[in-house]
Design an enzyme around this catalytic site. Sequence first.
Site, PDB file in Angstrom:
ATOM      1  N   GLY A 225       0.814  -1.207   0.000  1.00 48.31           N
ATOM      2  CA  GLY A 225       0.000   0.000   0.000  1.00 48.31           C
ATOM      3  C   GLY A 225       0.848   1.257   0.000  1.00 48.31           C
ATOM      4  O   GLY A 225       1.986   1.257  -0.461  1.00 48.31           O
ATOM      5  N   SER A 226       0.303   2.315   0.562  1.00 46.97           N
ATOM      6  CA  SER A 226       0.937   3.626   0.486  1.00 46.97           C
ATOM      7  C   SER A 226       2.105   3.757   1.452  1.00 46.97           C
ATOM      8  O   SER A 226       2.182   3.069   2.480  1.00 46.97           O
ATOM      9  CB  SER A 226      -0.093   4.721   0.789  1.00 46.97           C
ATOM     10  N   ALA A 228       2.680   6.345   3.357  1.00 49.34           N
ATOM     11  CA  ALA A 228       2.196   6.938   4.612  1.00 49.34           C
ATOM     12  C   ALA A 228       1.674   5.862   5.560  1.00 49.34           C
ATOM     13  O   ALA A 228       1.971   5.879   6.759  1.00 49.34           O
ATOM     14  CB  ALA A 228       1.108   7.966   4.314  1.00 49.34           C
ATOM     15  N   THR A 229       0.911   4.910   5.025  1.00 51.36           N
ATOM     16  CA  THR A 229       0.406   3.832   5.868  1.00 51.36           C
ATOM     17  C   THR A 229       1.542   2.922   6.308  1.00 51.36           C
ATOM     18  O   THR A 229       1.562   2.447   7.449  1.00 51.36           O
ATOM     19  CB  THR A 229      -0.672   3.029   5.128  1.00 51.36           C
ATOM     20  N   GLU A 247       5.697  -3.419   0.960  1.00 52.42           N
ATOM     21  CA  GLU A 247       5.807  -3.055  -0.456  1.00 52.42           C
ATOM     22  C   GLU A 247       4.967  -1.804  -0.636  1.00 52.42           C
ATOM     23  O   GLU A 247       3.739  -1.867  -0.675  1.00 52.42           O
ATOM     24  CB  GLU A 247       5.320  -4.198  -1.350  1.00 52.42           C
ATOM     25  N   CYS A 281       1.348  -0.376  -8.350  1.00 52.94           N
ATOM     26  CA  CYS A 281       2.519   0.189  -7.664  1.00 52.94           C
ATOM     27  C   CYS A 281       3.702   0.314  -8.619  1.00 52.94           C
ATOM     28  O   CYS A 281       4.405   1.322  -8.625  1.00 52.94           O
ATOM     29  CB  CYS A 281       2.893  -0.683  -6.471  1.00 52.94           C
TER      30      CYS A 281
END
Length: 477
Positions: A225-226, A228-229, A247, A281
Amino acid sequence: MSLTMKPFHLVINGKKVSTDHSFEVLNPANEKVAGHAPLAGKIHLDDAVQAAMAAFKTWREVPESERQAACLEIASKIEENAEEFAHILTAEQGKPLNGLGSRWEIGGAMAWTQYTASLSLSMKVLQDNDEGRVELHRKPIGVVGSITPWNFPVMIAIWHIIPAVLSGNTVVSKPSPFTPLSTLRLVELMNEVLPKGVVNCITGKDELGAAMTVHEGIGKIVFTGSCATGQKIMANSAETMKRLTLELGGNDAGIVLPDVDPKQIAEGLFWGAFINSGQTCAALKRLYVHDDVYDSVCDELVDLAGQMKVGEGVNEDVVLGPIQNRKQYDIVDDLVQSAKSKGRVLLGGDPKEMQKEMGGKGYFYPLTIIADLENGDALVDEEQFGPVLPIIRYHQINEAIEKANDNPNGLGGSVWSQNIGEAKKIANRMECGSVWINKHGMIQPNAPFGGVKRSGFGVEFAEEGLEEYTDIQVVFS
């Protein structure tokens, strides 16, 4: 039975579990309710972890050959139910059934499962002489928490779950609240093969994932995911010293050398950038093109993109679908509107026209190509994660490499040239985990995949990815 009528349940300890509340899952192509997912709470998470912990005690002792056979049986289950999976996936994610869409993703999930089942983690002898014998053993970690995104919900769930199960771990899976239905169905089928508690699935909002990252019963988090997360997961996992595979986001650069045939590379460039409507991604998100072929490459890309049919994925002739959710749609549009005043719009850029074509429903965004941008422009510097490609002109190769590396992300990259040797030299100077020559984003189950810099750490796929689900124990005798 339509998805709105089909009941979906949590899967905990081998059983379908109902919840008091559910939440709507929207079809991004028409903004109608695709289905209802069960809303899990902390008690369901605790139950799932407890089930996984109990199952781990026996699953870790199952011979590797039996775990391999179980994974192959899961692949067969996916194949047997492929068409059902594809329709659920298209309804909740929006990608078309055909082309590089839902049927392709389900086929990839099956193939990945089959390949992963062939892997093995054998004991290694580090020393065996008069001074003694030293063995390196790979041991499963325990309960793996899998948190997956909304762009490839079935494929990425397989990437997380199958190596965890094969290496002797047990799993609690938490899919994105935007696309939970296909993962729930996947785990249901896995539980027709695996002992109870080996793979569990809970669905809910983002706070459920946050609770997983601090849960004392979970030994590893694997997250796609992102950035930030990913940073939040790292912080939350510190107290329990969880193992992590992250990732994270990518802003992949492609570098086109002056010796290319623009017509020959156009299709590879297009699909590298626009696969899954750019919601990948490792998609090509910045394209640096040498001045000698700049205009020709732009022309060929625009011509090809103009032939691609965008629409609702259940229509068999559609090759690209909508952006998956309104939040991401707005992010993409903000970046495009900012870029329009700085660059030259070659294609698209006007979502209002697209909305008219689609009858005002769905998160459809026009395929957009904007030329004459530079590093420092938001569309170049930030990950757009949508059907938009910025193109940047360069004159000297060192300039292109410097600009490609001038980004906090480092997931993938590509070099386009008829001179493979020269392309490889440039590839070695790029700061990213994977580099492709004359293609982009073509990941394989037999090649490790992961990012550098802020694109995360740890790898997936191949033996190196399987090792990520283990701890090392060295035995001296």
